[in-house]
Motif scaffolding. Structure first.
Motif, short mmCIF file in Angstrom:
data_model
loop_
_atom_site.label_atom_id
_atom_site.label_comp_id
_atom_site.label_asym_id
_atom_site.label_seq_id
_atom_site.Cartn_x
_atom_site.Cartn_y
_atom_site.Cartn_z
N ASN A 94 -87.78 -14.38 -19.09
CA ASN A 94 -88.23 -14.56 -17.71
C ASN A 94 -88.84 -13.29 -17.14
N GLU A 95 -88.28 -12.14 -17.51
CA GLU A 95 -88.85 -10.87 -17.05
C GLU A 95 -90.26 -10.68 -17.61
N ALA A 125 -99.03 -17.37 -20.30
CA ALA A 125 -98.04 -16.42 -19.78
C ALA A 125 -96.66 -17.05 -19.68
N PHE A 126 -96.61 -18.35 -19.49
CA PHE A 126 -95.35 -19.06 -19.34
C PHE A 126 -94.66 -19.28 -20.68
N VAL A 127 -95.43 -19.55 -21.75
CA VAL A 127 -94.80 -19.89 -23.04
C VAL A 127 -94.82 -18.76 -24.06
N ARG A 128 -95.80 -17.85 -23.98
CA ARG A 128 -95.92 -16.82 -25.01
C ARG A 128 -94.69 -15.90 -25.09
N PRO A 129 -94.00 -15.60 -23.99
CA PRO A 129 -92.83 -14.73 -24.12
C PRO A 129 -91.79 -15.21 -25.13
N PHE A 130 -91.73 -16.51 -25.40
CA PHE A 130 -90.82 -16.97 -26.44
C PHE A 130 -91.23 -16.39 -27.79
N ALA A 131 -92.54 -16.32 -28.03
CA ALA A 131 -93.02 -15.79 -29.30
C ALA A 131 -92.82 -14.28 -29.40
N PRO A 180 -73.05 -27.61 -17.72
CA PRO A 180 -72.84 -27.89 -16.30
C PRO A 180 -73.92 -27.25 -15.43
N ARG A 181 -74.25 -26.01 -15.69
CA ARG A 181 -75.31 -25.30 -14.96
C ARG A 181 -75.54 -23.97 -15.64
N LEU A 182 -76.70 -23.41 -15.35
CA LEU A 182 -76.98 -22.08 -15.88
C LEU A 182 -76.12 -21.06 -15.13
N GLY A 234 -82.75 -15.06 -12.21
CA GLY A 234 -84.04 -14.75 -12.82
C GLY A 234 -84.94 -15.96 -12.90
N PHE A 235 -84.35 -17.13 -13.16
CA PHE A 235 -85.13 -18.36 -13.21
C PHE A 235 -85.74 -18.67 -11.84
N GLU A 236 -84.95 -18.49 -10.80
CA GLU A 236 -85.44 -18.81 -9.45
C GLU A 236 -86.64 -17.95 -9.09
N VAL A 237 -86.56 -16.66 -9.41
CA VAL A 237 -87.67 -15.75 -9.13
C VAL A 237 -88.90 -16.16 -9.94
#
Length: 217
Positions: free
Chosen positions: A55-56, A82-88, A114-116, A123-126
């Motif tokens: 996420n960062e 930009a959204f998916v490449r960080p996984f790579a 149950p929840r993150l 970090g997800f919210e930001v």
């Protein structure tokens, strides 16, 4: 941590006990309580260890794209990249194999948790707040409600791709091939862009410019 990550990847979070982890790590059960408080604390740290850097990096890549675009919208394909490449990029930094890394990602997002944990949720919210605004700017014709669902569907397709690529290869008797990560990213971005843009009239579809890794690395 390493033992927990291996087991969570293979079995899922709910099917792994503290004893399973300590036996694999050749440690005692008390070590989990000492270092993490309890099993849930260990799960939270495993999630944070992998999800927070992703996420960062997403936000960092978006910062670069928005500075470059100025007042203009960032092209949709570049936002998706930009959204998916960080996984790579993060898998290359991980001590897990690529297969295990993506299985762990699929477990984190796909298992019925149950929840993150708060340490990940913040970090997800930001990150999602930033990308929601950027997608809205790139697709002004799409209503806010519709845009949220399109983002939701895109995330779902991404999770499924990470968690079940081996299943596709098996069910197709190998016809799906063994594509590189770059090929898979390219396919996913084209597919996701078409869904995000459905019904929107555009004069020309923008294409990502060059290798996005050059912006940060």
């Amino acid at each position: 941590m390493d033992a927990a990550e291996d087991l969570f990847s293979e079995r899922g979070f709910e099917r792994v006990s503290v004893r399973d982890i300590t036996e694999k790590a050749d440690a005692n059960v008390a070590a989990v309580n000492y270092h993490f408080g309890n099993r849930e604390g260990l799960v939270e740290q495993v999630m944070a260890r992998y999800i927070n850097p992703i996420n960062e990096e997403r936000v960092a890549r978006l910062d670069v794209l928005e500075r470059r675009s100025g007042s203009k919208p960032v092209p949709l394909e570049e936002l998706l990249d930009a959204f998916v490449r960080p996984f790579a990029t993060q898998v290359r930094r991980s001590e897990l194999s690529e297969r295990m890394f993506y299985k762990l990602m699929g477990r984190i997002f796909g298992d019925e948790m149950p929840r993150l944990p708060d340490v990940v949720l913040r970090g997800f919210e930001v990150m999602l707040g930033r990308f929601r605004k950027a997608f809205a700017k790139a697709l002004p014709e799409v209503s806010s409600e519709e845009l949220l669902w399109r983002i939701h569907f895109t995330v779902g397709a991404m999770i499924h791709t990470m968690a079940h690529s081996e299943t596709l290869n098996h069910l197709s008797n190998g016809d799906s091939g063994q594509p590189s990560m770059e090929v898979t990213l390219s396919r996913f971005i084209r597919y996701a862009a078409a869904g995000m843009r459905e019904g929107v009239q555009i004069a020309e579809v923008a294409k990502p410019k060059g290798n996005q890794d050059e912006f940060l690395f």
